[in-house]
Design an enzyme around this catalytic site. Structure first.
Site, PDB file in Angstrom:
ATOM      1  N   HIS A   1       1.068  -1.320  -0.169  1.00  0.00           N
ATOM      2  CA  HIS A   1       0.090  -0.195   0.258  1.00  0.00           C
ATOM      3  C   HIS A   1       0.852   1.183   0.110  1.00  0.00           C
ATOM      4  O   HIS A   1       2.406   1.299   0.591  1.00  0.00           O
ATOM      5  CB  HIS A   1      -1.031   0.270   1.412  1.00  0.00           C
ATOM      6  CG  HIS A   1      -0.391  -0.223   2.587  1.00  0.00           C
ATOM      7  ND1 HIS A   1       0.323   1.009   2.721  1.00  0.00           N
ATOM      8  CD2 HIS A   1       0.381  -1.412   3.366  1.00  0.00           C
ATOM      9  CE1 HIS A   1       0.743   1.247   4.115  1.00  0.00           C
ATOM     10  NE2 HIS A   1       0.977  -0.354   4.411  1.00  0.00           N
TER      11      HIS A   1
ATOM     12  N   GLU B   1      -2.286  -7.024   7.290  1.00  0.00           N
ATOM     13  CA  GLU B   1      -1.385  -6.548   7.840  1.00  0.00           C
ATOM     14  C   GLU B   1      -0.925  -7.036   9.103  1.00  0.00           C
ATOM     15  O   GLU B   1      -1.957  -7.096  10.263  1.00  0.00           O
ATOM     16  CB  GLU B   1      -0.428  -4.886   8.398  1.00  0.00           C
ATOM     17  CG  GLU B   1       0.643  -4.942   8.828  1.00  0.00           C
ATOM     18  CD  GLU B   1       2.002  -5.059   8.254  1.00  0.00           C
ATOM     19  OE1 GLU B   1       2.273  -6.534   7.685  1.00  0.00           O
ATOM     20  OE2 GLU B   1       2.337  -4.537   7.812  1.00  0.00           O
TER      21      GLU B   1
END
Length: 194
Positions: free
Chosen positions: A10, A85
């Protein structure tokens, strides 16, 4: 059949811009991150990979990055929480400077669950691979996965046994792998965004 896998970190989140370890946190892209997302989308589109499957972590920083890629490439993103994550335990939201200080003071070289009390890199790699391998089993063509730094690092190093340090995965960087029979056929190719 050999498949092409693109792992996209990202783009810059507000926590990244503030110098904080985000982990499971969910800050949006920063202003710079939004610009980087447009740039990484242009890079992915320039690879001329044709019809591809796009999967993304549901955390807002990954969703927004994937949305830019989807808009430019004409793909519809899927979201899977298994490629989110790592949970970083007591280090969540800690400044990068404090994390570095802690690691230096304790002579640590790897930030794993023994250090922060959260999720292990091995567990992270396995949950990410579970999600990606399911998609690979039911689709054809390239797979583009928008995920996170620890997740990409864990997948490449712990699942595939390839060398890719966390410091080599910047915001918006793309890591290309070729997969056959659930294994990589060679070392990863890294495309740094900046």
């Amino acid at each position: 059949m050999t498949r092409r896998l693109f792992l996209v970190r990202h783009c810059q989140s507000e926590a990244n811009a503030d110098g904080r370890l985000e982990g499971g946190g969910d800050s949006p892209l920063s202003e710079i991150g939004r610009e980087l997302a447009r740039r990484v989308a242009a890079f992915v589109a320039s690879r001329d990979i044709g019809a591809a499957t796009l999967i993304a972590s549901p955390l807002s920083r990954a969703r927004a990055t994937a949305a830019e890629i989807a808009a430019l490439c004409g793909w519809s993103p899927r979201h899977d929480p298994r490629i989110r994550e790592c949970e970083c335990g007591w280090m969540e939201d800690m400044s990068y400077a404090d994390v570095r200080t802690h690691m230096v003071e304790n002579q640590l070289t790897v930030l794993d669950h023994e250090v922060h009390g959260g999720e292990s890199l091995d567990a992270l790699a396995e949950r990410c691979w579970e999600a990606l391998s399911e998609v690979l089993a039911v689709t054809e063509g390239p797979l583009v996965a928008v995920s996170h730094g620890f997740a990409i690092h864990a997948l490449v190093e712990r699942r595939f046994g390839q060398t890719l340090a966390m410091t080599q995965i910047g915001n918006g960087d793309v890591i290309e792998l070729w997969i056959e029979g659930g294994e990589v056929t060679g070392p990863p190719t890294r495309y740094p965004l900046t």
